[in-house]
Design a protein around this motif. Structure first.
Motif, PDB file in Angstrom:
ATOM      1  N   GLU A  27      -3.744  -2.883  -7.262  1.00 53.66           N
ATOM      2  CA  GLU A  27      -3.637  -1.425  -7.083  1.00 53.66           C
ATOM      3  C   GLU A  27      -2.012  -0.836  -7.324  1.00 53.66           C
ATOM      4  O   GLU A  27      -1.845   0.308  -7.462  1.00 53.66           O
ATOM      5  N   GLU A  55      -5.058   6.146  -1.405  1.00 47.12           N
ATOM      6  CA  GLU A  55      -4.422   4.791  -1.008  1.00 47.12           C
ATOM      7  C   GLU A  55      -3.984   4.866   0.466  1.00 47.12           C
ATOM      8  O   GLU A  55      -3.913   3.765   0.959  1.00 47.12           O
ATOM      9  N   SER A  71       2.354   1.700  -3.481  1.00 45.21           N
ATOM     10  CA  SER A  71       1.214   2.326  -4.396  1.00 45.21           C
ATOM     11  C   SER A  71       1.083   3.645  -4.295  1.00 45.21           C
ATOM     12  O   SER A  71       1.083   4.578  -5.153  1.00 45.21           O
ATOM     13  N   GLU A 114       0.692  -1.227   0.105  1.00 44.90           N
ATOM     14  CA  GLU A 114       0.108  -0.031  -0.035  1.00 44.90           C
ATOM     15  C   GLU A 114       0.959   1.128  -0.212  1.00 44.90           C
ATOM     16  O   GLU A 114       0.544   2.239  -0.659  1.00 44.90           O
TER      17      GLU A 114
END
Length: 217
Positions: A193, A83, A46, A43
């Protein structure tokens, strides 16, 4: 870099995502606490990718880009903030929730801040669609690297969103999803993602290359 090379890089990224998915899904219990938790490595990577894309757009495009096409960088930056869950980190209810603006539990100051953010989001999406959607469709017919890359980004956005919280979405329909499948889908969503900012970076690079060539013609 020739335009055809971008398709090769798109393929490399797809293979890389597939391999990462296999590793994450095959060893999910071992890597979950490092890679897949909120604010885990995937995460964070990203989010960093989105911010890096926005910075590259501004640095590469210069004053002309900032003046005429800043909405691209704005939207990508908002993706990065989303995000990191900034949409719900600083408010009583997430600003993207439908009840945010009507709930009596949300202070007026938060509603105003949320309204500004949502307005900026809508503005950036509107500007992109109104100025570039026709060109995107034309490029897709011609199979240009930029248009194909954008189509991949759209697909990853749509698919990852569709599997996000799928067990919860199916409950009202009386469909129960096994916890193992829910965990599988959650891990897959995180990996997909991660691919979005990577493809955006490649599309941005291809687009600037085309702009340079057009200016030389």
């Amino acid at each position: 870099m020739s335009q055809s090379k971008y398709f090769t890089y798109y393929g490399y990224v797809a293979v890389g995502l597939a391999l990462l998915s296999a590793i994450v899904l095959g060893f999910r219990e071992s890597v979950e606490h490092i890679l897949l938790t909120e604010s885990g490595l995937i995460e964070r990577a990203s989010a960093f990718g989105y911010f890096a894309c926005a910075a590259f757009m501004l640095a590469r495009g210069g004053q002309q880009f900032l003046r005429y096409r800043a909405y691209f960088a704005v939207l990508v930056t908002l993706f990065g903030c989303r995000e990191l869950d900034f949409d719900k980190a600083f408010t009583t209810i997430g600003i993207l929730k439908s009840r945010f603006f009507i709930s009596p539990d949300v202070p007026a100051g938060e509603k105003l801040a949320g309204l500004i953010v949502v307005t900026i989001l809508i503005w950036s999406v509107y500007m992109i669609l109104s100025r570039h959607f026709t060109g995107f469709l034309s490029g897709l017919k011609q199979k240009t690297p930029e248009a194909v890359g954008v189509a991949i980004v759209f697909f990853l956005l749509a698919f990852s969103k569709s599997i996000d919280g799928l067990p919860r979405k199916l409950q009202p329909l009386g469909i129960d999803v096994a916890p193992e499948i829910g965990a599988f889908l959650g891990a897959l969503e995180e990996v997909l993602e991660l691919g979005i900012p990577i493809y955006i970076a490649l599309v941005t690079h291809a687009w600037f290359k085309r702009e340079v060539r057009s200016g030389q013609d």
